[in-house]
Design a protein around this motif. Sequence first.
Motif, PDB file in Angstrom:
ATOM      1  N   LYS A 169       0.804  -1.440  -0.088  1.00 10.73           N
ATOM      2  CA  LYS A 169      -0.005   0.115  -0.030  1.00 10.73           C
ATOM      3  C   LYS A 169       0.760   1.311   0.174  1.00 10.73           C
ATOM      4  O   LYS A 169       0.723   2.227  -0.687  1.00 10.73           O
ATOM      5  CB  LYS A 169      -0.824  -0.095   1.344  1.00 10.73           C
ATOM      6  N   TYR A 170       2.001   1.366   0.908  1.00 11.81           N
ATOM      7  CA  TYR A 170       2.773   2.432   0.715  1.00 11.81           C
ATOM      8  C   TYR A 170       3.777   2.616  -0.486  1.00 11.81           C
ATOM      9  O   TYR A 170       3.898   3.667  -1.076  1.00 11.81           O
ATOM     10  CB  TYR A 170       3.790   2.189   2.085  1.00 11.81           C
ATOM     11  N   ILE A 171       4.124   1.471  -1.132  1.00 12.80           N
ATOM     12  CA  ILE A 171       4.513   1.678  -2.217  1.00 12.80           C
ATOM     13  C   ILE A 171       3.730   2.155  -3.419  1.00 12.80           C
ATOM     14  O   ILE A 171       4.101   2.971  -4.205  1.00 12.80           O
ATOM     15  CB  ILE A 171       5.174   0.290  -2.751  1.00 12.80           C
ATOM     16  N   ASP A 172       2.462   1.691  -3.371  1.00 11.29           N
ATOM     17  CA  ASP A 172       1.533   2.232  -4.414  1.00 11.29           C
ATOM     18  C   ASP A 172       1.341   3.774  -4.116  1.00 11.29           C
ATOM     19  O   ASP A 172       1.309   4.584  -5.047  1.00 11.29           O
ATOM     20  CB  ASP A 172      -0.053   1.446  -4.189  1.00 11.29           C
ATOM     21  N   PHE A 173       1.408   4.152  -2.843  1.00 16.66           N
ATOM     22  CA  PHE A 173       1.015   5.506  -2.462  1.00 16.66           C
ATOM     23  C   PHE A 173       2.362   6.477  -3.024  1.00 16.66           C
ATOM     24  O   PHE A 173       2.098   7.328  -3.777  1.00 16.66           O
ATOM     25  CB  PHE A 173       1.155   5.712  -1.032  1.00 16.66           C
ATOM     26  N   LEU A 174       3.666   5.887  -2.943  1.00 17.99           N
ATOM     27  CA  LEU A 174       4.625   6.803  -3.391  1.00 17.99           C
ATOM     28  C   LEU A 174       4.431   6.469  -5.061  1.00 17.99           C
ATOM     29  O   LEU A 174       5.077   7.772  -5.726  1.00 17.99           O
ATOM     30  CB  LEU A 174       5.901   5.980  -3.033  1.00 17.99           C
ATOM     31  N   THR A 175       3.945   5.718  -5.601  1.00 16.70           N
ATOM     32  CA  THR A 175       4.049   5.632  -7.231  1.00 16.70           C
ATOM     33  C   THR A 175       2.892   6.701  -7.483  1.00 16.70           C
ATOM     34  O   THR A 175       3.249   7.224  -8.537  1.00 16.70           O
ATOM     35  CB  THR A 175       3.595   4.127  -7.650  1.00 16.70           C
ATOM     36  N   LYS A 176       1.865   6.824  -6.902  1.00 17.10           N
ATOM     37  CA  LYS A 176       1.075   7.807  -7.233  1.00 17.10           C
ATOM     38  C   LYS A 176       1.469   9.430  -7.183  1.00 17.10           C
ATOM     39  O   LYS A 176       1.207  10.056  -7.963  1.00 17.10           O
ATOM     40  CB  LYS A 176      -0.375   7.773  -6.385  1.00 17.10           C
ATOM     41  N   VAL A 177       2.205   9.569  -6.224  1.00 14.34           N
ATOM     42  CA  VAL A 177       2.925  10.690  -5.886  1.00 14.34           C
ATOM     43  C   VAL A 177       3.895  10.972  -7.126  1.00 14.34           C
ATOM     44  O   VAL A 177       3.729  12.228  -7.634  1.00 14.34           O
ATOM     45  CB  VAL A 177       3.642  11.137  -4.509  1.00 14.34           C
ATOM     46  N   LYS A 178       4.567   9.904  -7.323  1.00 17.27           N
ATOM     47  CA  LYS A 178       5.508  10.089  -8.668  1.00 17.27           C
ATOM     48  C   LYS A 178       4.800  10.475  -9.801  1.00 17.27           C
ATOM     49  O   LYS A 178       5.217  11.035 -10.798  1.00 17.27           O
ATOM     50  CB  LYS A 178       6.439   8.987  -8.793  1.00 17.27           C
ATOM     51  N   GLU A 179       3.680   9.743 -10.021  1.00 17.70           N
ATOM     52  CA  GLU A 179       2.837   9.848 -11.306  1.00 17.70           C
ATOM     53  C   GLU A 179       2.414  11.185 -11.275  1.00 17.70           C
ATOM     54  O   GLU A 179       2.001  11.789 -12.649  1.00 17.70           O
ATOM     55  CB  GLU A 179       1.925   8.648 -11.428  1.00 17.70           C
ATOM     56  N   MET A 180       1.814  11.733 -10.426  1.00 18.89           N
ATOM     57  CA  MET A 180       1.544  13.223 -10.401  1.00 18.89           C
ATOM     58  C   MET A 180       2.492  14.225 -10.893  1.00 18.89           C
ATOM     59  O   MET A 180       2.150  14.896 -11.459  1.00 18.89           O
ATOM     60  CB  MET A 180       0.913  13.509  -9.098  1.00 18.89           C
ATOM     61  N   ALA A 181       3.817  13.945 -10.320  1.00 18.17           N
ATOM     62  CA  ALA A 181       4.825  14.669 -10.481  1.00 18.17           C
ATOM     63  C   ALA A 181       5.157  14.687 -12.208  1.00 18.17           C
ATOM     64  O   ALA A 181       5.635  15.565 -12.854  1.00 18.17           O
ATOM     65  CB  ALA A 181       6.072  14.442  -9.496  1.00 18.17           C
TER      66      ALA A 181
END
Length: 322
Positions: A253-265
């Motif tokens: 879940k945390y890895i997915d959260f970091l992935t979404k932040v990176k995708e936003m950027a």
Amino acid sequence: EFDDDEDHGASYSFDVVLDDIGGNSFIENLHAPSIDPNISSTKYFRTPTQDMSLGLQPSKAALKEGEINDKKASHKNVANVARGGQHVEIDQEKHLSGYSSLGKEEALKFPTPCPSCHKATETIMCVIDIPHFKESIIMSLLCENCGYKSNEIKGGGAIPSHGSKIKLCVNDTEDLKREILKSDTAGVQIAEIELELDEGGLGGVYTTVEGLLNKMHRCLTLANPFSSGDAATKQHLFNDGGQFSEPSAQHLKYIDFLTKVKEMAEGKYFPFTLIVSDPLCNSFIGPVPRDAIALSLQAEKEGKQCYAAYVDSGIQYEEYER
């Protein structure tokens, strides 16, 4: 908490305390990116004796007296104090005498000890006037001896009597290019991924929306070292003699959260709402680049009153009482 034996089902709870004077220990947060209710962290300043145990030099007063007394403030070497934990005094009459007449966008230099190697270096300070906002102070330090660099931005003028909350609807890559000033007292929220950065986190930042997202991703990755490197794919959930287990659901879940932040950027996740809440009203989000250029050209012809008439449909701004 663990079971003592299967027959009686007895269980015991206990506390694990890590006291690291070097500040290099870490316990995995099983609820990341949220706060783990079972973990509390306290930071403290080391005593002169603890500095000595790490090989750090005592103060000149301690060397002169031939002993180290933790109760004497003079025995603490200011070079061993964390950045921001001490007051550095300079000759204000000598170095800042021209500040009252300092012109906007004019750089002022004054001597500063490097926070890393403690060699003499310079801090460059400049007062800028951000259109449709207020005066701000930009400070930059680059040590030529060790390469340490630091950039800070502070709001200028008196402390406002109210706070501000800015909501930006990020719909495309043009919104990612907006300039943003996040002061060192502001917090950041993105409701779509349940991201909430407490007020005061990240420090002062003057960048773009894309740059802010990248910095948050980098800080969140460093804040939880178990989310990167070998620990991201090879976990020991049980003491099983060295065999790696599958990543836990919370870790994924945390890895997915970091992935979404990176995708936003990177402009792969739209739309989302960026909220910057600042109790001191020192934060600002600028218009999209094409509007910023048009306003700049218009201001040269008609004056800065054009900024007051500009309405940004992508931003909602509200003030609140502290």
